[in-house]
Design a protein around this motif. Structure first.
Motif, PDB file in Angstrom:
ATOM      1  N   VAL A 575       5.000   5.035  -6.641  1.00 55.91           N
ATOM      2  CA  VAL A 575       5.657   4.025  -5.793  1.00 55.91           C
ATOM      3  C   VAL A 575       5.333   4.296  -4.330  1.00 55.91           C
ATOM      4  N   SER A 576       5.465   5.567  -3.947  1.00 59.61           N
ATOM      5  CA  SER A 576       5.201   5.932  -2.564  1.00 59.61           C
ATOM      6  C   SER A 576       3.733   5.643  -2.194  1.00 59.61           C
ATOM      7  N   ARG A 577       2.860   5.988  -3.127  1.00 60.10           N
ATOM      8  CA  ARG A 577       1.417   5.766  -2.902  1.00 60.10           C
ATOM      9  C   ARG A 577       1.134   4.276  -2.664  1.00 60.10           C
ATOM     10  N   LEU A 578       1.768   3.460  -3.485  1.00 65.79           N
ATOM     11  CA  LEU A 578       1.558   2.015  -3.373  1.00 65.79           C
ATOM     12  C   LEU A 578       2.177   1.462  -2.085  1.00 65.79           C
ATOM     13  N   ARG A 579       3.292   2.003  -1.706  1.00 64.77           N
ATOM     14  CA  ARG A 579       3.927   1.500  -0.467  1.00 64.77           C
ATOM     15  C   ARG A 579       3.061   1.793   0.746  1.00 64.77           C
ATOM     16  N   LYS A 580       2.475   2.976   0.712  1.00 64.96           N
ATOM     17  CA  LYS A 580       1.562   3.302   1.826  1.00 64.96           C
ATOM     18  C   LYS A 580       0.384   2.329   1.825  1.00 64.96           C
ATOM     19  N   PHE A 581      -0.087   2.068   0.609  1.00 60.20           N
ATOM     20  CA  PHE A 581      -1.213   1.157   0.455  1.00 60.20           C
ATOM     21  C   PHE A 581      -0.888  -0.227   1.026  1.00 60.20           C
ATOM     22  N   PHE A 582       0.322  -0.687   0.768  1.00 57.05           N
ATOM     23  CA  PHE A 582       0.704  -2.031   1.193  1.00 57.05           C
ATOM     24  C   PHE A 582       1.127  -2.117   2.661  1.00 57.05           C
ATOM     25  N   ALA A 583       1.371  -0.977   3.268  1.00 53.54           N
ATOM     26  CA  ALA A 583       1.907  -1.005   4.637  1.00 53.54           C
ATOM     27  C   ALA A 583       1.034  -1.850   5.569  1.00 53.54           C
ATOM     28  N   GLU A 584      -0.246  -1.654   5.462  1.00 54.47           N
ATOM     29  CA  GLU A 584      -1.157  -2.377   6.348  1.00 54.47           C
ATOM     30  C   GLU A 584      -1.121  -3.884   6.054  1.00 54.47           C
ATOM     31  N   TYR A 585      -1.115  -4.206   4.784  1.00 54.76           N
ATOM     32  CA  TYR A 585      -1.086  -5.625   4.389  1.00 54.76           C
ATOM     33  C   TYR A 585       0.221  -6.281   4.830  1.00 54.76           C
ATOM     34  N   ASN A 586       1.281  -5.510   4.716  1.00 52.81           N
ATOM     35  CA  ASN A 586       2.584  -6.058   5.114  1.00 52.81           C
ATOM     36  C   ASN A 586       2.602  -6.389   6.605  1.00 52.81           C
ATOM     37  N   GLN A 587       1.997  -5.480   7.404  1.00 53.12           N
ATOM     38  CA  GLN A 587       1.947  -5.735   8.845  1.00 53.12           C
ATOM     39  C   GLN A 587       1.232  -7.054   9.127  1.00 53.12           C
ATOM     40  N   ARG A 588       0.161  -7.262   8.402  1.00 53.13           N
ATOM     41  CA  ARG A 588      -0.597  -8.501   8.616  1.00 53.13           C
ATOM     42  C   ARG A 588       0.247  -9.713   8.214  1.00 53.13           C
ATOM     43  N   PHE A 589       1.003  -9.532   7.190  1.00 53.36           N
ATOM     44  CA  PHE A 589       1.874 -10.624   6.745  1.00 53.36           C
ATOM     45  C   PHE A 589       2.949 -10.903   7.799  1.00 53.36           C
ATOM     46  N   TYR A 590       3.544  -9.811   8.322  1.00 47.82           N
ATOM     47  CA  TYR A 590       4.569  -9.990   9.360  1.00 47.82           C
ATOM     48  C   TYR A 590       4.000 -10.757  10.557  1.00 47.82           C
ATOM     49  N   GLU A 591       2.761 -10.401  10.904  1.00 51.50           N
ATOM     50  CA  GLU A 591       2.137 -11.084  12.045  1.00 51.50           C
ATOM     51  C   GLU A 591       1.972 -12.570  11.768  1.00 51.50           C
ATOM     52  N   LEU A 592       1.573 -12.879  10.549  1.00 52.47           N
ATOM     53  CA  LEU A 592       1.359 -14.286  10.197  1.00 52.47           C
ATOM     54  C   LEU A 592       2.649 -15.091  10.262  1.00 52.47           C
ATOM     55  N   VAL A 593       3.730 -14.489   9.742  1.00 50.93           N
ATOM     56  CA  VAL A 593       4.986 -15.252   9.674  1.00 50.93           C
ATOM     57  C   VAL A 593       5.830 -15.064  10.934  1.00 50.93           C
ATOM     58  N   GLY A 594       5.451 -14.087  11.749  1.00 52.79           N
ATOM     59  CA  GLY A 594       6.201 -13.857  12.987  1.00 52.79           C
ATOM     60  C   GLY A 594       7.546 -13.218  12.751  1.00 52.79           C
ATOM     61  N   GLU A 595       7.618 -12.419  11.714  1.00 57.20           N
ATOM     62  CA  GLU A 595       8.905 -11.770  11.405  1.00 57.20           C
ATOM     63  C   GLU A 595       8.637 -10.467  10.653  1.00 57.20           C
ATOM     64  N   ASP A 596       9.367  -9.429  11.042  1.00 59.84           N
ATOM     65  CA  ASP A 596       9.239  -8.135  10.347  1.00 59.84           C
ATOM     66  C   ASP A 596      10.273  -8.079   9.235  1.00 59.84           C
ATOM     67  N   LEU A 597       9.806  -8.008   8.031  1.00 63.19           N
ATOM     68  CA  LEU A 597      10.751  -8.009   6.911  1.00 63.19           C
ATOM     69  C   LEU A 597      11.236  -6.601   6.549  1.00 63.19           C
ATOM     70  N   GLY A 598      10.726  -5.609   7.234  1.00 59.91           N
ATOM     71  CA  GLY A 598      11.257  -4.252   7.118  1.00 59.91           C
ATOM     72  C   GLY A 598      11.036  -3.583   5.779  1.00 59.91           C
ATOM     73  N   TRP A 599       9.961  -3.877   5.117  1.00 64.75           N
ATOM     74  CA  TRP A 599       9.698  -3.243   3.823  1.00 64.75           C
ATOM     75  C   TRP A 599       9.298  -1.781   4.019  1.00 64.75           C
ATOM     76  N   PRO A 600       9.767  -0.902   3.132  1.00 65.26           N
ATOM     77  CA  PRO A 600       9.456   0.529   3.292  1.00 65.26           C
ATOM     78  C   PRO A 600       7.956   0.794   3.226  1.00 65.26           C
ATOM     79  N   GLU A 601       7.549   1.799   3.975  1.00 59.44           N
ATOM     80  CA  GLU A 601       6.114   2.088   4.019  1.00 59.44           C
ATOM     81  C   GLU A 601       5.751   3.299   3.194  1.00 59.44           C
ATOM     82  N   GLU A 602       6.730   3.858   2.539  1.00 60.67           N
ATOM     83  CA  GLU A 602       6.405   4.931   1.564  1.00 60.67           C
ATOM     84  C   GLU A 602       7.553   5.117   0.573  1.00 60.67           C
TER      85      GLU A 602
END
Ligand SMILES: Nc1ncnc2c1ncn2[C@@H]1O[C@H](COP(=O)(O)OS(=O)(=O)O)[C@@H](OP(=O)(O)O)[C@H]1O
Length: 602
Positions: A575-602
């Motif tokens: 789970v932790s490995r995957l969260r780290k993996f998604f952290a970068e993608y999530n940031q890009r998503f936040y930028e697109l929607v203009g909102e930080d959804l605060g998903w854990p990064e690990e």
């Protein structure tokens, strides 16, 4: 006593009084008098043959005549007595009312009638104010018309409501059949069948909306027949959706739609129509799509949800071609949790498919190329006859086939296996390229498309753990694994934002919808431009289910058990490995929607 007799006896008695002192018992004289009176009476009747007709035509005139003729009689005193008596009766019967109501003695009109009595009265009503009478009559007529109109409308309504009940009942029957057929089909193709079960854990019968739900042990999964207090009144029609829930799969799309449906201004399409993402549906045209929509009033918003719209590349353009100003709802959830939820559903479907298939695997067009692994996965011998089991097996087999493209991807396949539905979906290799830019492709390169029998595919799916499917033995993330690639939200959203302006899309936080539905619904109501109506009274927390359930006028309902499944335990390291993996993608998503959804990064 007849009038003639009365008159006779009266004149007799007055005669007696006049001749007081003569012999009282002179019967002969009396009989003669009586006979004379009778003759007089007959002569009078002969002289006035149309007395009753005159009476009918000119009652007052006749009345006068009658008494005038009487005044000619010999006994004026008797006449005056009777006249006074009638006058008194007239006074008694006269009522001083604004409507000029006058009571007259019946005898005034029928003096020679057999049953005349001076105390009998008739009612004569005269109209002294014609204008007022006309107004009064008009009001009466209008009231009558309105009464008739209301009665007519209510009759029409009852007929139409009965027809709608019948239609819904028919749909519920169809739905129950299709629900049985698709209860374990891939969510990507069915988008996740749905029904609500009672809060007590029992199932509810999805009967027509305007009849009280009848408890039943049958669980139907067609939301079209989900109970509510809505009635299809006249003047409703099927309208193309003005809002779409475009995804994301396993993020709470069904819960969102059902919660929105609590709002009186929302109508929902029953099932997932898959109009824009399946060519075979899209080619049927908008009229076909419109007919899949529910009846709605003008001013109501029709919403359809098909979660696979989000990941299907051709969909945004097609949606815009239908309605460029449509409102889009995108519900998202923490990507790793979503991926695990996806895996849980697919594994559940695979397990459902394996058991009956193991008894008798129906012939498959691709079976000949299969490795035969299917036979090895089964093992159990069936007890009933194969013929008796065929319908169920065929259905499961068909479902497995439809889910197979997706599920092959779950097993690590790319290319053809990356299709989420029968329609075109973004391939996992494309996702990977887009997601990682030039640096990706490590995991995908290791993947090859496999052609397996449904049995083998199901067996392998059911046997592999999430950890095995998501992480390669060398520790890298299997980006081609479909549950993971769908969670790369920014890749898919990018396509939508190339077609629609940002303000036409609302991002709903699926994790918050689970914890606090009302807060999310408030945002959606504002976004859709409808008044805030859905509040905490519409929900209660069901401890057994672990989710909020919905409160309707006619009962409480929870989403069916396929919503809110227990997830398998996943190694926290993974789970932790995957969260780290998604952290970068999530940031890009936040930028697109203009909102930080605060998903854990690990
Ligand atoms: N109130 C309520 N009751 C039950 N379930 C709820 C609710 N709100 C949100 N959810 C979450 O919805 C998840 C299923 O998402 P979807 O409906 O989008 O699934 S599907 O794609 O249509 O199959 C489902 O995912 P799982 O928990 O993995 O089953 C739920 O977590």
């Amino acid at each position: 006593m007849t009038a003639a007799k009365r008159r006779a006896s009266s004149s007799n008695s007055s005669g007696s009084s006049n001749t007081s002192g003569s012999s009282n018992g002179n019967e002969q004289h009396s009989q003669q008098q009586h006979l004379q009176l009778q003759q007089q009476q007959q002569q009078q009747q002969h002289a006035q043959p149309n007395e009753y007709q005159q009476l009918l035509q000119h009652p007052h005139h006749h009345y006068q005549q009658h008494y005038n003729s009487n005044s000619n009689s010999s006994n004026t005193q008797q006449y005056h007595q009777r006249q006074q008596q009638h006058q008194a009766t007239l006074r008694d019967c006269s009522v001083k009312l604004p409507l000029d109501i006058l009571w007259l003695p019946k005898s005034a009109m029928r003096p020679a009638g057999p049953d005349t009595s001076p105390t009998d009265c008739i009612l004569v009503v005269g109209v002294s104010r014609p204008k007022l009478a006309v107004v009064f009559l008009t009001v009466m007529l209008i009231s009558l018309f309105l009464t008739f109109h209301v009665l007519y409308d209510s009759a029409v309504y009852n007929i139409q409501a009965a027809q709608a009940v019948h239609e819904r009942h028919r749909l519920s029957m169809t739905a129950s059949a299709s629900a049985l057929a698709s209860s374990s089909s891939s969510s990507s193709s069915s988008g996740g069948s749905f029904s609500f079960s009672s809060s007590a854990g029992g199932a509810s019968n999805h009967l027509p909306v305007f009849v009280k739900p009848v408890p039943s042990s049958n669980q139907l999964s067609h939301p079209m027949v989900f109970p509510s207090s809505r009635v299809h009144f006249p003047k409703t029609s099927r309208r193309l959706p003005q809002a779409l829930i475009i995804g994301v799969r396993k993020c709470g799309t069904r819960a969102l739609l059902e919660m929105l449906y609590l709002h009186p201004r929302i109508q929902k399409a029953g099932g997932e129509v898959h109009f824009f993402d399946r060519d075979e549906n899209y080619l049927k045209g908008l009229e076909w799509y419109r007919k899949k929509m529910p009846h709605s009033f003008r001013g109501q918003i029709t919403i359809e949800k098909s979660p696979s719209y989000f990941v299907s590349p051709e969909v945004p353009e097609r949606v815009r071609a239908m309605n460029a100003s449509i409102k889009l709802l995108l519900i998202v959830r923490e990507p790793v949790t979503r991926a695990i939820s996806d895996y849980t559903q697919l594994r559940s479907h695979a397990a459902t498919a394996i058991l009956p298939l193991a008894e008798k695997d129906p012939p498959s067009p691709k079976e000949s190329s299969g490795s035969g692994a299917g036979g090895g996965a089964g093992g159990g011998g069936g007890s009933g006859t194969a013929a008796a089991k065929m319908p169920t097996q065929s259905l499961l087999y068909a479902k497995l086939q439809s889910a197979r493209g997706y599920d092959n991807a779950l097993l690590g396949g790319s290319g053809a296996g990356a299709k989420e539905t029968k329609g075109k979906t973004v391939s996992s290799s494309l996702v990977r390229r887009q997601a990682l830019g030039s640096g990706g492709g490590v995991a995908g390169a290791a993947m090859t498309t496999t052609t397996m029998s449904p049995m083998a595919s199901a067996a392998q799916m059911a046997a592999k753990s999430f950890e095995e499917l998501a992480i390669f033995p060398n520790g890298t993330v299997n980006e081609a694994y479909r549950p993971l690639s769908i969670s790369m939200y920014h890749v898919h959203l990018h396509r939508w934002l190339e077609v629609f302006p940002r303000e036409q899309l609302l991002v709903v936080n699926g994790d918050r919808l689970i914890e606090d539905p009302v807060s999310q619904l408030k945002r959606i109501e504002a976004f859709l431009g409808i008044e805030h109506r859905v509040n905490s009274e519409h929900f209660y927390f069901n401890e057994t289910k672990g989710f909020y359930c919905l409160r309707y006028d006619n009962g409480d309902r929870c989403l069916r058990e396929t919503k809110g499944r227990k997830h398998p335990h996943v190694d926290p390291v993974v789970v932790s490995r995957l969260r780290k993996f998604f952290a970068e993608y999530n940031q890009r998503f936040y930028e697109l929607v203009g909102e930080d959804l605060g998903w854990p990064e690990e």
